[in-house]
Design a protein around this motif. Sequence first.
Motif, PDB file in Angstrom:
ATOM      1  N   ALA A 255       0.822  -1.208   0.000  1.00  0.00           N
ATOM      2  CA  ALA A 255       0.000   0.000   0.000  1.00  0.00           C
ATOM      3  C   ALA A 255       0.855   1.257   0.000  1.00  0.00           C
ATOM      4  CB  ALA A 255      -0.919   0.001   1.228  1.00  0.00           C
ATOM      5  N   ARG A 256       0.502   2.239  -0.808  1.00  0.00           N
ATOM      6  CA  ARG A 256       1.284   3.467  -0.914  1.00  0.00           C
ATOM      7  C   ARG A 256       1.328   4.212   0.408  1.00  0.00           C
ATOM      8  NH1 ARG A 256       0.027   7.060  -6.097  1.00  0.00           N
ATOM      9  NH2 ARG A 256       1.837   8.101  -5.204  1.00  0.00           N
ATOM     10  N   SER A 257       0.242   4.139   1.168  1.00  0.00           N
ATOM     11  CA  SER A 257       0.171   4.921   2.397  1.00  0.00           C
ATOM     12  C   SER A 257       1.198   4.485   3.426  1.00  0.00           C
ATOM     13  CB  SER A 257      -1.232   4.797   3.014  1.00  0.00           C
ATOM     14  OG  SER A 257      -1.511   3.456   3.349  1.00  0.00           O
ATOM     15  N   LEU A 258       1.775   3.296   3.271  1.00  0.00           N
ATOM     16  CA  LEU A 258       2.717   2.807   4.258  1.00  0.00           C
ATOM     17  C   LEU A 258       4.014   3.603   4.255  1.00  0.00           C
ATOM     18  CD1 LEU A 258       2.258  -1.059   3.987  1.00  0.00           C
ATOM     19  CD2 LEU A 258       1.221   0.543   5.572  1.00  0.00           C
ATOM     20  N   LEU A 259       4.300   4.331   3.169  1.00  0.00           N
ATOM     21  CA  LEU A 259       5.494   5.160   3.148  1.00  0.00           C
ATOM     22  C   LEU A 259       5.258   6.459   3.911  1.00  0.00           C
ATOM     23  CD1 LEU A 259       8.374   5.532   2.136  1.00  0.00           C
ATOM     24  CD2 LEU A 259       7.453   6.478   0.013  1.00  0.00           C
ATOM     25  N   GLY A 260       4.045   6.956   3.896  1.00  0.00           N
ATOM     26  CA  GLY A 260       3.733   8.221   4.560  1.00  0.00           C
ATOM     27  C   GLY A 260       3.644   9.341   3.548  1.00  0.00           C
ATOM     28  N   SER A 261       2.680  10.237   3.730  1.00  0.00           N
ATOM     29  CA  SER A 261       2.428  11.276   2.736  1.00  0.00           C
ATOM     30  C   SER A 261       3.581  12.264   2.632  1.00  0.00           C
ATOM     31  CB  SER A 261       1.131  12.017   3.072  1.00  0.00           C
ATOM     32  OG  SER A 261       1.216  12.610   4.364  1.00  0.00           O
ATOM     33  N   LEU A 262       4.194  12.671   3.754  1.00  0.00           N
ATOM     34  CA  LEU A 262       5.290  13.638   3.682  1.00  0.00           C
ATOM     35  C   LEU A 262       6.509  13.022   3.010  1.00  0.00           C
ATOM     36  CD1 LEU A 262       6.479  16.372   4.222  1.00  0.00           C
ATOM     37  CD2 LEU A 262       7.049  15.632   6.551  1.00  0.00           C
ATOM     38  N   ALA A 263       6.845  11.789   3.367  1.00  0.00           N
ATOM     39  CA  ALA A 263       7.977  11.119   2.718  1.00  0.00           C
ATOM     40  C   ALA A 263       7.733  10.985   1.223  1.00  0.00           C
ATOM     41  CB  ALA A 263       8.197   9.743   3.349  1.00  0.00           C
ATOM     42  N   THR A 264       6.517  10.639   0.844  1.00  0.00           N
ATOM     43  CA  THR A 264       6.177  10.509  -0.573  1.00  0.00           C
ATOM     44  C   THR A 264       6.310  11.846  -1.285  1.00  0.00           C
ATOM     45  OG1 THR A 264       4.642   8.692  -0.102  1.00  0.00           O
ATOM     46  CG2 THR A 264       4.356   9.844  -2.189  1.00  0.00           C
ATOM     47  N   ASP A 265       5.802  12.913  -0.678  1.00  0.00           N
ATOM     48  CA  ASP A 265       5.884  14.239  -1.293  1.00  0.00           C
ATOM     49  C   ASP A 265       7.335  14.703  -1.425  1.00  0.00           C
ATOM     50  OD1 ASP A 265       3.147  14.315  -1.460  1.00  0.00           O
ATOM     51  OD2 ASP A 265       2.860  15.575   0.309  1.00  0.00           O
ATOM     52  N   LEU A 266       8.163  14.428  -0.412  1.00  0.00           N
ATOM     53  CA  LEU A 266       9.566  14.842  -0.457  1.00  0.00           C
ATOM     54  C   LEU A 266      10.322  14.094  -1.545  1.00  0.00           C
ATOM     55  CD1 LEU A 266      10.392  15.182   3.337  1.00  0.00           C
ATOM     56  CD2 LEU A 266      10.519  17.004   1.627  1.00  0.00           C
ATOM     57  N   MET A 267       9.995  12.843  -1.759  1.00  0.00           N
ATOM     58  CA  MET A 267      10.675  12.090  -2.815  1.00  0.00           C
ATOM     59  C   MET A 267      10.246  12.585  -4.195  1.00  0.00           C
ATOM     60  SD  MET A 267      10.894   8.180  -1.426  1.00  0.00           S
ATOM     61  CE  MET A 267      12.313   7.807  -2.441  1.00  0.00           C
ATOM     62  N   ARG A 268       9.025  13.063  -4.275  1.00  0.00           N
ATOM     63  CA  ARG A 268       8.523  13.558  -5.558  1.00  0.00           C
ATOM     64  C   ARG A 268       9.084  14.955  -5.865  1.00  0.00           C
ATOM     65  NH1 ARG A 268       4.527  11.585  -8.560  1.00  0.00           N
ATOM     66  NH2 ARG A 268       3.837  10.186  -6.901  1.00  0.00           N
ATOM     67  N   ASP A 269       9.295  15.757  -4.826  1.00  0.00           N
ATOM     68  CA  ASP A 269       9.759  17.131  -5.029  1.00  0.00           C
ATOM     69  C   ASP A 269      10.784  17.477  -3.954  1.00  0.00           C
ATOM     70  OD1 ASP A 269      10.005  19.768  -5.853  1.00  0.00           O
ATOM     71  OD2 ASP A 269       8.221  20.437  -4.769  1.00  0.00           O
ATOM     72  N   PRO A 270      11.981  16.896  -4.009  1.00  0.00           N
ATOM     73  CA  PRO A 270      12.968  17.113  -2.944  1.00  0.00           C
ATOM     74  C   PRO A 270      13.663  18.465  -3.066  1.00  0.00           C
ATOM     75  CG  PRO A 270      13.882  15.675  -4.630  1.00  0.00           C
ATOM     76  CD  PRO A 270      12.465  15.955  -5.036  1.00  0.00           C
ATOM     77  N   PRO A 271      13.617  19.306  -2.022  1.00  0.00           N
ATOM     78  CA  PRO A 271      14.308  20.597  -2.079  1.00  0.00           C
ATOM     79  C   PRO A 271      15.804  20.468  -1.832  1.00  0.00           C
ATOM     80  CG  PRO A 271      13.165  20.376   0.003  1.00  0.00           C
ATOM     81  CD  PRO A 271      12.798  19.164  -0.806  1.00  0.00           C
ATOM     82  N   CYS A 272      16.224  19.330  -1.254  1.00  0.00           N
ATOM     83  CA  CYS A 272      17.634  19.039  -1.011  1.00  0.00           C
ATOM     84  C   CYS A 272      17.716  17.527  -0.781  1.00  0.00           C
ATOM     85  CB  CYS A 272      18.165  19.820   0.204  1.00  0.00           C
ATOM     86  SG  CYS A 272      17.394  19.373   1.774  1.00  0.00           S
TER      87      CYS A 272
END
Length: 279
Positions: A255-272
Amino acid sequence: MTTLTSVLVATDLSARSDRAVRRAAQIARDHGARLRVMTVLDDAMPADLIAMVHDRTQSTIAHFVASACDGVDVTVDVQPGDPTTAIVQACTADVDLLVMGTHRARAILDAIRETTMQRIARLTATPVLLVTDRADHPYAKVVAACDFSPASSAALRLAHLIAPAAHITPVHTLHIPYAGRLSHSTAAADAIEASFRHEAESAARTWLERETLPTQHMADLEIIPGSPMQILHGKVDHAGVDLITVGAHGRVGAARSLLGSLATDLMRDPPCDVLIARP
């Protein structure tokens, strides 16, 4: 974990992956850890083509590793297969850290499906370091995204292990649901925020008492209302942060939710660079 003994880095021979290899080499060198540089070839190709590409890829990586991984106990592993499956299987119990570069941006596809690196991070229990920046200096400023969970604590501790001289700022983002609808005046808005802040401060005190953290290298916890991604991007833009840590959910699976929404968002758009760990 008190030291790193084995680091795995996945590369597709792109410039993005070159940065990951250099960062992995720096970390391995600092810790005296073994480094495995891994590339997975598309096994849908004909066997004779795989053999030809394998030899050329092995030679290319070996040449790069000779300069990028000086002073490191390094092995090169080139194998055919499915990248997700092969890399997840390579993350055995003795691998302390998986390092990957960012994926090639695909605006439409990225909006509707997981990237390979997101899928790998979701399916492995090994901590994942996503590298975006040039590895020309050790990490100096770290922001630890804290939700007071064991996972966010593990990510913070691992960041200190990787970069023991770095200054760590723990940040908790304060989510106030329906703030605009619940308040009709500045006083009401302030009162609502104060209530949520009081709850967060209480959770923070419990967290600091419960967890073993490198407090001598940590600033005071910041509790900031707003969107987590906006706040973290702002820290990178205005405070020179070069690493963000975030916890993933404890379980691994489909399930995608097991990674966590913030971790998923950071991997999609990492500022650093981003470090993701599980408890």
